[in-house]
Design an enzyme around this catalytic site. Sequence first.
Site, PDB file in Angstrom:
ATOM      1  N   ASP A  35      -3.937 -28.027  19.463  1.00 16.23           N
ATOM      2  CA  ASP A  35      -5.205 -28.069  20.200  1.00 16.23           C
ATOM      3  C   ASP A  35      -5.340 -29.403  20.929  1.00 16.23           C
ATOM      4  O   ASP A  35      -4.351 -29.920  21.446  1.00 16.23           O
ATOM      5  CB  ASP A  35      -6.354 -27.859  19.199  1.00 16.23           C
ATOM      6  CG  ASP A  35      -7.562 -27.174  19.801  1.00 16.23           C
ATOM      7  OD1 ASP A  35      -8.247 -27.794  20.620  1.00 16.23           O
ATOM      8  OD2 ASP A  35      -7.828 -26.014  19.444  1.00 16.23           O
ATOM      9  N   HIS A  54     -12.778 -30.237  20.696  1.00 16.21           N
ATOM     10  CA  HIS A  54     -12.461 -28.846  20.367  1.00 16.21           C
ATOM     11  C   HIS A  54     -11.544 -28.738  19.149  1.00 16.21           C
ATOM     12  O   HIS A  54     -11.790 -27.949  18.230  1.00 16.21           O
ATOM     13  CB  HIS A  54     -11.823 -28.183  21.587  1.00 16.21           C
ATOM     14  CG  HIS A  54     -11.602 -26.712  21.450  1.00 16.21           C
ATOM     15  ND1 HIS A  54     -10.438 -26.192  20.930  1.00 16.21           N
ATOM     16  CD2 HIS A  54     -12.381 -25.654  21.783  1.00 16.21           C
ATOM     17  CE1 HIS A  54     -10.509 -24.864  20.952  1.00 16.21           C
ATOM     18  NE2 HIS A  54     -11.680 -24.516  21.460  1.00 16.21           N
ATOM     19  N   SER A  69     -12.383 -19.222  19.844  1.00 18.96           N
ATOM     20  CA  SER A  69     -11.823 -20.460  19.303  1.00 18.96           C
ATOM     21  C   SER A  69     -12.415 -20.804  17.951  1.00 18.96           C
ATOM     22  O   SER A  69     -11.799 -21.487  17.145  1.00 18.96           O
ATOM     23  CB  SER A  69     -12.093 -21.633  20.247  1.00 18.96           C
ATOM     24  OG  SER A  69     -11.160 -21.695  21.278  1.00 18.96           O
TER      25      SER A  69
END
Length: 438
Positions: free
Chosen positions: A119, A151, A321
Amino acid sequence: RLKQGASQALIANHFNFLQAAHNADPLDEEESGLRHVYDSHKFYGYAGSFSDSVVQQLRAMPEVAYIEQDQIVRTQETQKSAPWGLARISHRPRLTFATFTKYLYNPQGGEGVDVYIIDTGINIGHKEFEGRASWGKTIPLNDVDEDGNGHGTHCAGTIASRKYGVAKKSNVIAVKVLGSDGSGTMSDVVAGVTFASREAFRKAKAAVEELANKGSTKHKGSVANMSLGGGKSRALDDAVNAAVDMGLHFAVAAGNDNRDACSYSPAAAEKAVTVGASTLGDERAYFSNFGKCVDVFAPGLNILSTWIGSERATNTISGTSMASPHTAGLLAYLLSIYPSEEFNPSFDSQGGLLSLTQPQQSFVIPSSVYAALQATLPRWISSFLPVHSLVTAPIPHDKILTPAQLKKALINLATPGVFSELPDQTPNLLIFNNATTS
């Protein structure tokens, strides 16, 4: 990608040709030439920037399986609000006021399991990780070892953090493939997958040796989470499938375009667990991709987790996600508690799932021997012996589950029929940790 089974001599000749062809017709750009070499035993290839003439020469070489143009991939998030996901995966019925803040779980869940977060990186100093977060590798050229986006940290928190994590004892390892804007190249993502695959393979091999030499090992396996996506990429799907074949358990996001997940990568990688997003009201999130390439659903709307900016930062965001790390966390959770009364699946010789739990086997102690023990031992000792029918053998701790077996068990463990309406060929399954009986 190079064809599987190509000899080392053929591969060496290929790279010699590549270098000569590139030198004869170089691109006039800073990052021209070879960028990555992928070598994870079951996936061998490379990425780089080459002229059209060089590419056409490479296509004609018999050892080349295929050539794919690089592309941009992005994180999968959409909006903000409040947390609820952990409670949902520990109850089969729809959440009520009495259950929507209650997460029931095994406190040792995740122990001995490493989870690779492919990520934007991880805020490894965040207090919620309790020292269990570490940096694995930064793939993008000239980038730094930190999460400049948030994220990846959010995903890692849903998997392993003390307050927001599914598997609260697991270790999370940052594999940075995306930049601070949440995007990156497909070639960097493939490089991140092969890095995680090699590391997981190395640790599994070391664990087998430790078990043989010492009779025990703390390592229970490795999981990867990839909450990102782009257009269809055969290279990325192949890399993920090859990683699974090497023993790495994989969860990937279905995507946020409200379309068929089979049109996106890595969502279409058939050996990973592809995860769609659900809501607090047990509906498919409006943005979640769907279709036969989705394996399960998990909470993905308004998920609170760890963030960047400080050691205690949090944020609430939404997307597939956020659903994928719930599932990656559950893979780590189940790996760590296996085998146990709570989770001990059995399979037939063809790999078919027979049951999710097995009764413990009795010690081979005949009744006559047990009676003799009671008769010969002093009364104060024999009175502490358990009833003969309750004497059971401990479950062995050297058993392992393959990714295919764990995927099958996770799907069978999921709660069916949760969603009242889904597009055609979309599985009606919500992940479940088996911590409650109802």
